[in-house]
Design a protein around this motif. Sequence first.
Motif, mmCIF file in Angstrom:
data_model
loop_
_atom_site.group_PDB
_atom_site.id
_atom_site.type_symbol
_atom_site.label_atom_id
_atom_site.label_comp_id
_atom_site.label_asym_id
_atom_site.label_seq_id
_atom_site.Cartn_x
_atom_site.Cartn_y
_atom_site.Cartn_z
ATOM 1 N N GLN A 192 -8.714 19.989 -49.899
ATOM 2 C CA GLN A 192 -10.011 19.674 -49.316
ATOM 3 C C GLN A 192 -9.900 18.658 -48.195
ATOM 4 N N VAL A 193 -10.860 18.735 -47.294
ATOM 5 C CA VAL A 193 -11.084 17.650 -46.346
ATOM 6 C C VAL A 193 -11.961 16.649 -47.084
ATOM 7 N N PHE A 194 -11.427 15.463 -47.328
ATOM 8 C CA PHE A 194 -12.157 14.507 -48.150
ATOM 9 C C PHE A 194 -13.150 13.720 -47.293
ATOM 10 N N ASN A 195 -14.420 13.817 -47.649
ATOM 11 C CA ASN A 195 -15.491 13.150 -46.905
ATOM 12 C C ASN A 195 -15.519 11.671 -47.282
ATOM 13 N N TYR A 196 -14.645 10.912 -46.650
ATOM 14 C CA TYR A 196 -14.525 9.510 -47.053
ATOM 15 C C TYR A 196 -15.734 8.651 -46.678
ATOM 16 N N PRO A 197 -16.447 8.906 -45.550
ATOM 17 C CA PRO A 197 -17.630 8.071 -45.275
ATOM 18 C C PRO A 197 -18.677 8.179 -46.388
ATOM 19 N N LYS A 198 -18.891 9.394 -46.864
ATOM 20 C CA LYS A 198 -19.854 9.588 -47.946
ATOM 21 C C LYS A 198 -19.382 8.884 -49.209
ATOM 22 N N TYR A 199 -18.091 9.001 -49.512
ATOM 23 C CA TYR A 199 -17.531 8.384 -50.715
ATOM 24 C C TYR A 199 -17.652 6.859 -50.662
ATOM 25 N N LEU A 200 -17.452 6.284 -49.490
ATOM 26 C CA LEU A 200 -17.499 4.822 -49.341
ATOM 27 C C LEU A 200 -18.898 4.308 -49.012
ATOM 28 N N GLY A 201 -19.833 5.213 -48.778
ATOM 29 C CA GLY A 201 -21.185 4.795 -48.416
ATOM 30 C C GLY A 201 -21.267 4.229 -47.019
ATOM 31 N N LEU A 202 -20.500 4.828 -46.092
ATOM 32 C CA LEU A 202 -20.461 4.350 -44.712
ATOM 33 C C LEU A 202 -21.117 5.349 -43.773
ATOM 34 N N THR A 203 -21.675 4.865 -42.688
ATOM 35 C CA THR A 203 -22.089 5.756 -41.614
ATOM 36 C C THR A 203 -20.824 6.179 -40.871
ATOM 37 N N HIS A 204 -20.921 7.211 -40.065
ATOM 38 C CA HIS A 204 -19.754 7.623 -39.292
ATOM 39 C C HIS A 204 -19.338 6.537 -38.305
ATOM 40 N N ALA A 205 -20.308 5.849 -37.756
ATOM 41 C CA ALA A 205 -19.994 4.763 -36.820
ATOM 42 C C ALA A 205 -19.203 3.672 -37.534
ATOM 43 N N GLN A 206 -19.618 3.323 -38.743
ATOM 44 C CA GLN A 206 -18.906 2.305 -39.512
ATOM 45 C C GLN A 206 -17.507 2.783 -39.889
ATOM 46 N N GLY A 207 -17.394 4.051 -40.284
ATOM 47 C CA GLY A 207 -16.101 4.600 -40.658
ATOM 48 C C GLY A 207 -15.148 4.628 -39.485
ATOM 49 N N ARG A 208 -15.626 5.072 -38.339
ATOM 50 C CA ARG A 208 -14.780 5.133 -37.149
ATOM 51 C C ARG A 208 -14.344 3.744 -36.707
ATOM 52 N N SER A 209 -15.171 2.754 -36.961
ATOM 53 C CA SER A 209 -14.855 1.391 -36.536
ATOM 54 C C SER A 209 -13.862 0.696 -37.457
ATOM 55 N N SER A 210 -13.983 0.913 -38.780
ATOM 56 C CA SER A 210 -13.181 0.140 -39.729
ATOM 57 C C SER A 210 -12.124 0.935 -40.493
ATOM 58 N N VAL A 211 -12.207 2.274 -40.433
ATOM 59 C CA VAL A 211 -11.261 3.097 -41.192
ATOM 60 C C VAL A 211 -10.534 4.060 -40.263
ATOM 61 N N SER A 212 -11.187 5.157 -39.868
ATOM 62 C CA SER A 212 -10.555 6.130 -38.994
ATOM 63 C C SER A 212 -11.574 7.140 -38.482
ATOM 64 N N ASP A 213 -11.234 7.784 -37.368
ATOM 65 C CA ASP A 213 -12.078 8.862 -36.856
ATOM 66 C C ASP A 213 -11.657 10.208 -37.436
ATOM 67 N N HIS A 214 -10.699 10.188 -38.364
ATOM 68 C CA HIS A 214 -10.270 11.400 -39.070
ATOM 69 C C HIS A 214 -10.508 11.246 -40.567
#
Length: 354
Positions: free
Chosen positions: A241-263
């Motif tokens: 699976q492609v793991f939807n990490y923003p949803k799992y961490l409760g992040l917006t995509h903007a927050q995820g791209r800023s602090s985790v990854s754009d992938h």
Amino acid sequence: MLKLVLSISVCLLLSCANAFAATKIGTWNLEHLSIRDTKDFKAIAKVAQKVDFLAVQELMNEEALGALAKELTRQTGKQWNFMASHAVGRSSYKEMYGFVWRDDAVAYEDGAVTYLDRKDTFEREPYSARFKSLTDNSYFVVATVHILYGKSQADRASEIVALSSYWSWLKETYPGNNQIMLMGDFNTPPTSPAWDSLDSSAKPLVLSGASTLSTTDGKFANLYDNIFVSKDSTVKVNSVQVFNYPKYLGLTHAQGRSSVSDHAPIFLNADLSKGGKSGSVVKANQTPTKSTSARASNNNAANVAIIGNRKTLVYHRPDCPSYNAVAEKNRVSFASESDALTQHYRLAGNCKEA
């Protein structure tokens, strides 16, 4: 009635046994992974701990991978290990590849090597190594690559086409190993005609969906990340699976791209036991690499100096995976481990105790 109950019980036991034998493997482009305030290692580790083994792309320095392994150890209460390639890239901009794994589930076996790209096709030469699953004692080879993005699909096509030759090289370098997996960020969807040359040998495990975060929450843009396995492989895929990490961490995509990854990562749950031949690495086909086998002989090690990193105060023996990964500007040599310890250096975390 008793026979039915016994039959159900046997099925449940077999299901549990299969679940226990499964190995969880992931690949993740962690977008310029380095030690900096904006990178949320706690969040990354919370996601990464869902697998036993993770291949990392866009690693900027070994210290960041060590920090991730340390955070994974803290969160899970299990020891995690890691190894990294040397920095690769034609220009002043370079990246590293990394592997991080849970010690009670996976063990590094041998054959850590960077591909010798004789035709200079790859911007960042692929990196590979052989590991052992401790759940079923099977062996598997992981190769990882970050394909050049460039300005258009045409810029990426030459590298994708060259993966066919690389795949042949992997089979020659790790003979007898049926479970070879090529994973990473290919910057190319699996539907592209560029894959035609590899299509006869290997197949992608993810065929639909997308793995790059769009600017809209809940939506993903491109299926660039993937895992390829041999068409002759006996690996039993339980799930991928492609793991939807923003949803799992409760992040917006903007927050995820800023602090985790754009992938988003790709997670595979598979039974590797049917392809468990140990094989051996053909050393003649190995190419110069900044990570050497952790199984190097002690006799050879006695004739080579200990390498230390003056920035991190970590030292590496010749049999350590990252012996040659220390940047030249930070490198310092010692005649022995005792000399390094005297200077307050500590043994690298991915070195096995002598």
